[in-house]
Motif scaffolding. Structure first.
Motif, PDB file in Angstrom:
ATOM      1  N   MET A   1       0.785  -1.210   0.089  1.00  0.00           N
ATOM      2  CA  MET A   1      -0.026   0.254  -0.085  1.00  0.00           C
ATOM      3  C   MET A   1       0.737   1.220   0.027  1.00  0.00           C
ATOM      4  N   SER A   2       0.709   2.290  -0.912  1.00  0.00           N
ATOM      5  CA  SER A   2       1.574   3.262  -0.878  1.00  0.00           C
ATOM      6  C   SER A   2       1.151   4.436   0.064  1.00  0.00           C
ATOM      7  N   ALA A   3       1.869   5.212   0.309  1.00  0.00           N
ATOM      8  CA  ALA A   3       1.577   6.358   1.482  1.00  0.00           C
ATOM      9  C   ALA A   3       0.339   6.914   0.701  1.00  0.00           C
ATOM     10  N   ASP A   4       0.388   7.186  -0.354  1.00  0.00           N
ATOM     11  CA  ASP A   4      -1.276   7.967  -0.765  1.00  0.00           C
ATOM     12  C   ASP A   4      -2.330   7.389  -0.621  1.00  0.00           C
ATOM     13  N   SER A   5      -2.481   6.094  -0.470  1.00  0.00           N
ATOM     14  CA  SER A   5      -3.516   5.287  -0.354  1.00  0.00           C
ATOM     15  C   SER A   5      -3.728   5.235   1.141  1.00  0.00           C
ATOM     16  N   GLN A   6      -2.573   5.247   2.115  1.00  0.00           N
ATOM     17  CA  GLN A   6      -2.796   5.335   3.249  1.00  0.00           C
ATOM     18  C   GLN A   6      -3.335   6.562   3.749  1.00  0.00           C
ATOM     19  N   THR A   7      -3.056   7.578   3.286  1.00  0.00           N
ATOM     20  CA  THR A   7      -3.609   8.947   3.523  1.00  0.00           C
ATOM     21  C   THR A   7      -5.063   8.940   3.201  1.00  0.00           C
ATOM     22  N   ASP A   8      -5.417   8.470   2.086  1.00  0.00           N
ATOM     23  CA  ASP A   8      -6.879   8.382   1.607  1.00  0.00           C
ATOM     24  C   ASP A   8      -7.406   7.608   2.501  1.00  0.00           C
ATOM     25  N   SER A   9      -6.959   6.648   2.954  1.00  0.00           N
ATOM     26  CA  SER A   9      -7.903   5.647   3.804  1.00  0.00           C
ATOM     27  C   SER A   9      -7.897   6.483   5.068  1.00  0.00           C
ATOM     28  N   LEU A  10      -7.058   7.079   5.749  1.00  0.00           N
ATOM     29  CA  LEU A  10      -7.220   7.810   6.794  1.00  0.00           C
ATOM     30  C   LEU A  10      -8.149   8.996   6.786  1.00  0.00           C
ATOM     31  N   GLY A  11      -8.030   9.641   5.765  1.00  0.00           N
ATOM     32  CA  GLY A  11      -8.984  10.829   5.308  1.00  0.00           C
ATOM     33  C   GLY A  11     -10.642  10.287   5.167  1.00  0.00           C
ATOM     34  N   GLU A  12     -10.433   9.137   4.828  1.00  0.00           N
ATOM     35  CA  GLU A  12     -11.945   8.586   4.505  1.00  0.00           C
ATOM     36  C   GLU A  12     -12.423   8.313   5.956  1.00  0.00           C
ATOM     37  N   LYS A  13     -11.440   7.646   6.946  1.00  0.00           N
ATOM     38  CA  LYS A  13     -11.838   7.324   8.129  1.00  0.00           C
ATOM     39  C   LYS A  13     -12.348   8.411   8.868  1.00  0.00           C
ATOM     40  N   LEU A  14     -11.351   9.479   8.727  1.00  0.00           N
ATOM     41  CA  LEU A  14     -11.821  10.990   9.557  1.00  0.00           C
ATOM     42  C   LEU A  14     -13.237  11.193   9.032  1.00  0.00           C
ATOM     43  N   VAL A  15     -13.552  11.448   7.907  1.00  0.00           N
ATOM     44  CA  VAL A  15     -14.860  11.847   7.172  1.00  0.00           C
ATOM     45  C   VAL A  15     -16.027  11.015   7.661  1.00  0.00           C
ATOM     46  N   LEU A  16     -15.666   9.689   7.717  1.00  0.00           N
ATOM     47  CA  LEU A  16     -17.051   8.804   8.238  1.00  0.00           C
ATOM     48  C   LEU A  16     -17.012   8.922   9.571  1.00  0.00           C
ATOM     49  N   PHE A  17     -16.033   9.065  10.276  1.00  0.00           N
ATOM     50  CA  PHE A  17     -15.946   9.254  11.780  1.00  0.00           C
ATOM     51  C   PHE A  17     -16.898  10.704  12.140  1.00  0.00           C
ATOM     52  N   GLN A  18     -16.578  11.563  11.296  1.00  0.00           N
ATOM     53  CA  GLN A  18     -17.079  12.678  11.643  1.00  0.00           C
ATOM     54  C   GLN A  18     -18.661  12.714  11.379  1.00  0.00           C
ATOM     55  N   GLU A  19     -19.022  12.177  10.217  1.00  0.00           N
ATOM     56  CA  GLU A  19     -20.541  12.077   9.941  1.00  0.00           C
ATOM     57  C   GLU A  19     -21.123  10.986  11.212  1.00  0.00           C
ATOM     58  N   LYS A  20     -20.440  10.330  11.644  1.00  0.00           N
ATOM     59  CA  LYS A  20     -21.343   9.431  12.546  1.00  0.00           C
ATOM     60  C   LYS A  20     -21.465  10.010  13.967  1.00  0.00           C
ATOM     61  N   HIS A  21     -20.240  10.734  14.339  1.00  0.00           N
ATOM     62  CA  HIS A  21     -20.297  11.307  15.494  1.00  0.00           C
ATOM     63  C   HIS A  21     -20.853  12.545  15.557  1.00  0.00           C
ATOM     64  N   HIS A  22     -20.724  13.400  14.289  1.00  0.00           N
ATOM     65  CA  HIS A  22     -20.936  14.787  14.356  1.00  0.00           C
ATOM     66  C   HIS A  22     -19.995  15.937  14.907  1.00  0.00           C
ATOM     67  N   THR A  23     -18.636  15.392  14.641  1.00  0.00           N
ATOM     68  CA  THR A  23     -17.690  16.053  15.131  1.00  0.00           C
ATOM     69  C   THR A  23     -16.972  17.059  13.827  1.00  0.00           C
ATOM     70  N   THR A  24     -16.326  18.195  14.557  1.00  0.00           N
ATOM     71  CA  THR A  24     -15.798  18.966  13.547  1.00  0.00           C
ATOM     72  C   THR A  24     -14.147  18.753  13.469  1.00  0.00           C
ATOM     73  N   ASP A  25     -13.740  19.542  12.558  1.00  0.00           N
ATOM     74  CA  ASP A  25     -12.170  19.338  12.435  1.00  0.00           C
ATOM     75  C   ASP A  25     -11.474  19.954  13.552  1.00  0.00           C
TER      76      ASP A  25
END
Length: 68
Positions: A1-25
């Motif tokens: 897995m490349s660094a870019d796909s790891q970052t995308d994966s983490l970014g996606e996790k952050l977005v999904l987490f924020q949607e689920k828990h209604h949190t902000t940056d």
């Protein structure tokens, strides 16, 4: 897995987490001690977190409990 796909994966996790828990940056920034700009950059795919930053964010996501 490349660094870019790891970052995308983490970014996606952050977005999904924020949607689920209604949190902000800003809330994630305060809890993780990373700047809001870094959090936003990770989500946008414009910032690649180092291993320590990634570990902090993943621990935050995995151990989050909502305050009631």
């Amino acid at each position: 897995m490349s660094a870019d796909s790891q970052t995308d994966s983490l970014g996606e996790k952050l977005v999904l987490f924020q949607e689920k828990h209604h949190t902000t940056d800003a809330a994630i920034s305060l809890a993780s001690h990373l700047s809001v700009e870094k959090i936003h950059g990770i989500k946008m795919g414009k910032y690649s977190p180092n291993s320590e930053e990634e570990k902090l964010l993943l621990e935050f996501i995995n151990n989050y409990t909502e305050k009631q």
